[in-house]
Design a protein around this motif. Structure first.
Motif, mmCIF file in Angstrom:
data_model
loop_
_atom_site.group_PDB
_atom_site.id
_atom_site.type_symbol
_atom_site.label_atom_id
_atom_site.label_comp_id
_atom_site.label_asym_id
_atom_site.label_seq_id
_atom_site.Cartn_x
_atom_site.Cartn_y
_atom_site.Cartn_z
ATOM 1 N N LEU A 68 0.931 -1.133 0.114
ATOM 2 C CA LEU A 68 -0.157 0.004 -0.138
ATOM 3 C C LEU A 68 0.912 1.424 0.049
ATOM 4 O O LEU A 68 0.408 2.232 -0.667
ATOM 5 C CB LEU A 68 -0.979 -0.043 1.329
ATOM 6 N N VAL A 69 1.938 1.292 0.569
ATOM 7 C CA VAL A 69 2.932 2.429 0.676
ATOM 8 C C VAL A 69 3.638 2.698 -0.436
ATOM 9 O O VAL A 69 3.622 3.620 -1.227
ATOM 10 C CB VAL A 69 4.095 2.225 1.925
ATOM 11 N N GLU A 70 3.919 1.473 -1.280
ATOM 12 C CA GLU A 70 4.532 1.388 -2.372
ATOM 13 C C GLU A 70 3.491 1.921 -3.497
ATOM 14 O O GLU A 70 3.969 2.823 -4.365
ATOM 15 C CB GLU A 70 5.010 0.017 -3.151
ATOM 16 N N SER A 71 2.231 1.298 -3.347
ATOM 17 C CA SER A 71 1.497 2.123 -4.513
ATOM 18 C C SER A 71 0.997 3.726 -4.082
ATOM 19 O O SER A 71 0.761 4.422 -5.070
ATOM 20 C CB SER A 71 0.096 1.373 -4.238
ATOM 21 N N TYR A 72 1.102 4.154 -2.981
ATOM 22 C CA TYR A 72 0.757 5.626 -2.471
ATOM 23 C C TYR A 72 1.897 6.279 -3.434
ATOM 24 O O TYR A 72 1.638 7.519 -3.678
ATOM 25 C CB TYR A 72 0.816 5.893 -1.025
ATOM 26 N N TYR A 73 3.327 5.758 -3.067
ATOM 27 C CA TYR A 73 4.542 6.585 -3.628
ATOM 28 C C TYR A 73 4.454 6.523 -5.102
ATOM 29 O O TYR A 73 4.790 7.486 -5.606
ATOM 30 C CB TYR A 73 5.923 5.824 -3.348
ATOM 31 N N ARG A 74 3.926 5.719 -5.729
ATOM 32 C CA ARG A 74 3.794 5.544 -7.136
ATOM 33 C C ARG A 74 2.647 6.464 -7.782
ATOM 34 O O ARG A 74 2.466 7.136 -8.801
ATOM 35 C CB ARG A 74 3.619 4.092 -7.627
ATOM 36 N N ARG A 75 1.416 6.597 -7.001
ATOM 37 C CA ARG A 75 0.460 7.375 -7.412
ATOM 38 C C ARG A 75 -0.187 7.720 -6.053
ATOM 39 O O ARG A 75 -1.380 7.173 -5.516
ATOM 40 C CB ARG A 75 -0.691 6.669 -8.221
ATOM 41 N N PRO A 76 0.246 8.985 -5.391
ATOM 42 C CA PRO A 76 -0.266 9.365 -4.192
ATOM 43 C C PRO A 76 -2.025 9.504 -4.462
ATOM 44 O O PRO A 76 -2.513 10.148 -5.305
ATOM 45 C CB PRO A 76 0.261 10.727 -4.142
ATOM 46 N N GLY A 77 -2.581 9.275 -3.114
ATOM 47 C CA GLY A 77 -4.002 9.527 -3.257
ATOM 48 C C GLY A 77 -4.376 9.659 -1.578
ATOM 49 O O GLY A 77 -3.888 8.998 -0.730
ATOM 50 N N HIS A 78 -5.422 10.126 -1.457
ATOM 51 C CA HIS A 78 -5.685 10.458 0.031
ATOM 52 C C HIS A 78 -6.498 9.326 0.577
ATOM 53 O O HIS A 78 -6.310 9.021 1.765
ATOM 54 C CB HIS A 78 -6.943 11.766 0.136
ATOM 55 N N ASN A 79 -7.060 8.337 -0.133
ATOM 56 C CA ASN A 79 -7.569 7.120 0.499
ATOM 57 C C ASN A 79 -6.361 6.173 0.944
ATOM 58 O O ASN A 79 -6.613 5.625 2.133
ATOM 59 C CB ASN A 79 -8.494 6.388 -0.704
ATOM 60 N N ALA A 80 -5.445 5.989 0.108
ATOM 61 C CA ALA A 80 -4.272 5.121 0.643
ATOM 62 C C ALA A 80 -3.733 5.830 1.578
ATOM 63 O O ALA A 80 -3.137 5.184 2.515
ATOM 64 C CB ALA A 80 -3.295 5.095 -0.827
ATOM 65 N N LEU A 81 -3.525 7.216 1.772
ATOM 66 C CA LEU A 81 -2.746 7.882 2.739
ATOM 67 C C LEU A 81 -3.285 7.748 3.858
ATOM 68 O O LEU A 81 -2.782 7.435 5.111
ATOM 69 C CB LEU A 81 -2.535 9.327 2.632
ATOM 70 N N ALA A 82 -4.736 7.842 4.060
ATOM 71 C CA ALA A 82 -5.765 7.623 5.207
ATOM 72 C C ALA A 82 -5.372 6.144 5.743
ATOM 73 O O ALA A 82 -5.516 5.930 7.298
ATOM 74 C CB ALA A 82 -7.102 7.779 4.866
ATOM 75 N N GLU A 83 -5.486 5.088 5.031
ATOM 76 C CA GLU A 83 -5.111 3.839 5.320
ATOM 77 C C GLU A 83 -3.852 3.728 5.882
ATOM 78 O O GLU A 83 -3.930 3.045 7.150
ATOM 79 C CB GLU A 83 -5.425 2.695 4.208
ATOM 80 N N ILE A 84 -2.772 4.140 5.583
ATOM 81 C CA ILE A 84 -1.650 4.041 5.797
ATOM 82 C C ILE A 84 -1.421 4.729 7.270
ATOM 83 O O ILE A 84 -0.817 4.146 8.049
ATOM 84 C CB ILE A 84 -0.475 4.973 4.913
ATOM 85 N N ARG A 85 -1.854 5.997 7.347
ATOM 86 C CA ARG A 85 -1.845 6.670 8.553
ATOM 87 C C ARG A 85 -2.655 6.042 9.640
ATOM 88 O O ARG A 85 -2.142 6.035 10.775
ATOM 89 C CB ARG A 85 -2.924 7.997 8.369
ATOM 90 N N GLN A 86 -3.832 5.396 9.432
ATOM 91 C CA GLN A 86 -4.488 4.628 10.418
ATOM 92 C C GLN A 86 -3.739 3.404 11.131
ATOM 93 O O GLN A 86 -3.671 3.322 12.035
ATOM 94 C CB GLN A 86 -5.787 4.161 9.899
ATOM 95 N N ASN A 87 -3.230 2.733 9.908
ATOM 96 C CA ASN A 87 -2.592 1.527 10.213
ATOM 97 C C ASN A 87 -1.111 1.846 11.261
ATOM 98 O O ASN A 87 -0.920 1.272 12.196
ATOM 99 C CB ASN A 87 -2.073 0.821 9.258
ATOM 100 N N GLU A 88 -0.384 2.934 10.591
ATOM 101 C CA GLU A 88 0.809 3.519 11.490
ATOM 102 C C GLU A 88 0.357 3.961 12.939
ATOM 103 O O GLU A 88 1.256 3.561 13.848
ATOM 104 C CB GLU A 88 1.579 4.537 10.767
ATOM 105 N N SER A 89 -0.852 4.542 12.847
ATOM 106 C CA SER A 89 -1.065 5.033 14.196
ATOM 107 C C SER A 89 -1.199 3.962 15.165
ATOM 108 O O SER A 89 -0.865 4.000 16.385
ATOM 109 C CB SER A 89 -2.429 5.778 14.029
ATOM 110 N N LEU A 90 -1.684 2.675 14.839
ATOM 111 C CA LEU A 90 -2.006 1.649 15.624
ATOM 112 C C LEU A 90 -0.715 1.072 16.160
ATOM 113 O O LEU A 90 -0.589 0.440 17.136
ATOM 114 C CB LEU A 90 -3.005 0.570 15.156
#
Length: 143
Positions: free
Chosen positions: A76-98
């Protein structure tokens, strides 16, 4: 202002001990989980993201399930770096927060430095101003 629960009282004193046993890395985690699976297929940015997590202080207390969560998050992080989007970033942020990514997350999870946990004693160095010292009271002739 939004937050987690009501604001603490101004003169609140915490008397119960915080159980930090969940932060002890007593489980042997296989080395294969600590290494990014198929690392050669990821970009430099994703590898840097993985290395940052793998070398972080909170990673010392990760169990196998935490490492598995990072493994699942890497694509998911890889796909975010290739094509940034707010949905992927929100999912990454939520998982990293945990996992305790930010200072606020670590405070909420009651994560602290291991040195501070070990050096802390049961009795504080100084009592708060609004707490009576019963030993001093007894020595001065009190009950």
């Amino acid at each position: 202002m939004a937050g987690r629960g009501p604001a603490p009282k101004e003169n609140a004193v915490r008397r119960n001990a915080v159980d930090l046993s969940h932060l002890e890395g007593d489980e042997d985690v296989p080395d294969k989980l600590r290494k990014l699976f198929k690392r050669d297929s990821y970009s430099v940015a994703t590898c840097r993201w993985w290395d940052t997590w793998a070398e972080s202080e909170q990673a010392e207390s990760f169990k196998a399930t935490d490492w598995q969560r990072l493994q699942m998050l890497a694509p998911l992080v890889e796909s975010y770096y290739r094509r940034p989007g707010h949905n992927a970033l929100a999912e990454i942020r939520q998982n990293e927060s945990l996992l305790g990514a930010t200072v606020t997350d670590r405070m909420r999870l009651r994560m602290g430095k291991k040195d501070a946990d070990k050096s802390g004693s049961d009795k504080p160095d100084k009592l708060p101003e609004n707490v009576a010292d019963f030993e001093l009271y007894r020595s001065l002739g009190g009950a």
